[in-house]
Enzyme design. Structure first.
Site, PDB file in Angstrom:
ATOM      1  N   LYS A  36       0.849  -1.196   0.000  1.00  0.00           N
ATOM      2  CA  LYS A  36       0.000   0.000   0.000  1.00  0.00           C
ATOM      3  C   LYS A  36       0.882   1.243   0.000  1.00  0.00           C
ATOM      4  CE  LYS A  36      -3.929   1.865   2.700  1.00  0.00           C
ATOM      5  NZ  LYS A  36      -4.746   1.653   3.914  1.00  0.00           N
ATOM      6  N   SER A 131      -9.594   1.437   3.297  1.00  0.00           N
ATOM      7  CA  SER A 131      -8.844   2.206   2.320  1.00  0.00           C
ATOM      8  C   SER A 131      -7.769   1.416   1.571  1.00  0.00           C
ATOM      9  CB  SER A 131      -8.159   3.390   3.007  1.00  0.00           C
ATOM     10  OG  SER A 131      -7.215   2.907   3.948  1.00  0.00           O
ATOM     11  N   SER A 155      -9.567  -0.758   7.524  1.00  0.00           N
ATOM     12  CA  SER A 155      -9.052  -0.519   6.171  1.00  0.00           C
ATOM     13  C   SER A 155      -8.424  -1.718   5.485  1.00  0.00           C
ATOM     14  CB  SER A 155      -8.043   0.632   6.174  1.00  0.00           C
ATOM     15  OG  SER A 155      -8.715   1.863   6.165  1.00  0.00           O
TER      16      SER A 155
END
Lengths: 484, 119
Positions: A36, A131, A155
């Site tokens: 990420k 996310s 997330s």
């Protein structure tokens, strides 16, 4: 699919892998992974999907990134997210939204819109959740075996649920946060996304343990573990928290949840309804603590040392203000302002301290349940399956996050390990996941239960049109698959 | 600036002075009425906390509160990387980050918008 925020350049790629050396570096040797884009990667851009950090190149690797590379993993790329990981859709990043690979699966196309579905799926594609949506999409679409996400309020688990992959949020303090660009320091943990529970255990084994560069990692020795091939759940006590039957929970998820409870019952486990009475206030508490810590954390972005800097040059203060106006999106600015409001001298006691007190009540709820003999809690991960992007945009970010994090953030408040396991496909042909929450630092038990459940449900493999042509046999073989 | 235009939208507690103060502290602006409305909703949402009885409850800072957290020795273990760190700064001279003139407060609320124009 815009899953990737930036691609590692090939030179770095060659340096990082053990290609040619002949000696395997570790258990992840040659395994493609994605990270990420809120974890620092030396020499490779780290953006947090924000204008504020476009072009930022960290001089060091996050500890978790370094550990993966040390084990021989090959970094394929950095994955897209909501700006600074603030969101639950992966729709609010500066690179654009992440598309859920299941939008392009045979399962979704057949069940949801058999005739009117346009070839490119322009109007019907569904969000990944967030996310860490880019990481979930990358794992779900077979781009990589494992990906790092981060999990502050859900997330990692939320996009894992929507993309049909395993998403593990480890206990707070088990994995280093050094080099993870902070959102909420007291809740952030690196998350692990994989296609099966065993893989999550392997990656966890490579990442867990004390880091002198993160004082909040515990110093106990962590022993990497393998999960038993035939896990036994007959001696376990599974708790079903009644408060997780939250308003808005879809009837098919409710049914799936109770079916899952029955599975454990039939396997000899003790399944009981339990109560976590403060659950209702958890999301509110999370909202206050999150914005307060965000307000503090985002203060570092001033344009002077790194990241975006405005051309405004009249004064230091005005340069700061202009930089932040240009660099942050509405969501980030909104959270900074709310957080500063809750931290104002006249509001501090009323909101921030109040939320910290409620946080203790929430953590105590879990403690009490675990002390009563419950080993693992079983809950849904999300209220519904993934919605189409055009639907998702109809609500603002705060409302969305309040709905989407509702079943996941309490584990962060209490620091507990939790995992999403894909359980079935919805009526629309999209993944639904269930969540297991364990005791602090009892990852082995949590993953063992998760693996047992995974074996029972035989979640169907995604059938991407492109992939299917080449691997027809594999998919035929895997097709068994239906929970119900 | 948003503040004075949309004061009717915000609850009693959030005065123009508070909005102004927040913008100064946060160094971000509300930008428009929507930004102020967003704060109002955030406060309203947070107000649900007051339904919870927390008498005698200690605030919780960290879930690791019962553990002794690691503190390393106060020794220098790394450094000499000034050049590398300066690489990410847009404006610098020799080994210094360069800031525009300091000690100039942000202009008053009503002048701020024109001041920040173009950014």
């Amino acid at each position: 699919m815009k899953a990737a925020a930036s691609l590692a350049d090939l030179d770095t790629f060659a340096e990082l892998g053990s290609v040619g050396s002949g000696q395997p570096l570790g258990v992840l040797d040659g395994i493609p992974i994605a990270v990420k884009d809120n974890f620092n990667t030396a020499g490779i851009e780290t953006t947090c999907a924000s204008n504020m950090l476009k072009g930022y190149i960290s001089p060091y690797n996050a500890t978790v990134v370094q550990k993966l590379l040390d084990q021989g993993a090959v970094l394929l790329g950095k994955t897209n997210l909501d700006e600074f990981a603030m969101g639950s859709g992966s729709t609010d990043g500066v690179f654009g939204p992440v598309r859920n690979p299941w939008s392009y699966s045979r399962q979704y196309k057949e069940k949801y819109v058999p005739k009117s579905f346009s070839e490119d799926g322009e109007s019907n594609w569904v969000i990944t959740g967030g996310s860490s949506g880019g990481s979930a999409a990358a794992v779900s679409s077979f781009t990589c075996f494992a990906a790092l996400g981060s999990d502050t309020g859900g997330s990692t688990r939320n996009p894992a649920a929507h993309c049909g992959v395993v998403g593990l949020k480890p206990t707070y303090g088990l994995i280093s946060r050094h080099g993870l660009i902070p959102l909420v320091n007291s809740m952030d943990v690196p998350g692990i996304l994989t296609r099966c529970v065993d893989d999550a255990a392997v990656v966890l084994g490579s990442l867990a343990g004390h880091d002198p560069k993160d004082s909040t990692t515990i110093q106990d020795n962590f022993k990497p573990f393998e999960l038993p091939d035939l896990p036994d759940v007959s001696k376990l006590s599974i708790g079903i928290p009644k408060e997780y039957q939250a308003p808005g929970l879809s009837s098919e998820i409710l049914a799936l949840w109770s079916k899952a409870a029955d599975l454990f019952k039939h396997a000899g486990a003790k399944v009981t309804e339990v109560s976590l009475p403060h659950t209702r206030y958890s999301i509110v508490c999370y909202h206050v603590l999150c914005t307060a810590e965000v307000a503090s954390n985002m203060a570092r972005f001033d344009g002077l040392e790194y990241g975006h800097r405005s051309d405004m040059n009249k004064s230091t203060e005005s340069m700061y203000a202009a930089t932040r106006r240009e660099g942050f999106n509405d969501v980030v600015r909104g959270r900074i302002l709310s957080g500063n409001y809750f931290l104002l001298k006249q509001n501090y006691e009323n909101y921030f301290i109040k939320a910290q007190k409620v946080r203790r009540l929430i953590a105590n709820d879990f403690l009490k349940v675990f002390r009563s003999g419950v080993d693992i809690l079983l809950t849904p991960t999300t209220l519904s399956d993934a919605v189409p992007y055009i639907e998702f945009l109809k609500e603002d970010n705060r409302t969305r996050s309040a709905q989407d994090d509702i079943l996941t953030q309490a584990a962060n408040m209490a620091g507990l390990p939790a995992i999403n396991v894909p359980a079935a496909l919805s009526e629309r042909g999209l993944p639904i996941g269930l969540q297991f929450i364990g005791r602090s630092f009892q990852e082995k038990q949590l993953l063992t239960v998760a693996k047992w459940f995974e074996k029972q449900v035989k979640f169907p493999m995604i059938q991407l049109e492109e992939v299917k042509r080449h691997n027809h046999d594999v998919f035929q073989h895997q097709r068994s698959a239906s929970f119900s | 600036m948003a503040g004075h235009r949309c004061i009717e939208l915000v609850p009693q507690a959030v005065t123009v002075e508070v909005l102004d103060h927040l913008e100064q502290l946060a160094l971000v602006d509300f930008r428009d009425a929507e930004g102020v409305e967003r704060l109002r909703k955030a406060i309203q949402f947070a107000d649900q906390l007051h339904e919870v009885n927390t008498d005698g409850v200690e605030p919780m800072d960290s879930v690791l509160e019962d553990r002794c957290l690691y503190l390393r020795e106060d020794d220098v273990t790394e450094g000499n990387c000034a050049n590398e760190l300066l690489k990410n700064a847009r404006e610098k001279v020799e080994e210094y980050f360069v800031a525009p003139p300091g000690n100039i407060p942000l202009p008053k609320l009503e002048e701020r918008e024109t001041f920040l124009k173009g950014s």
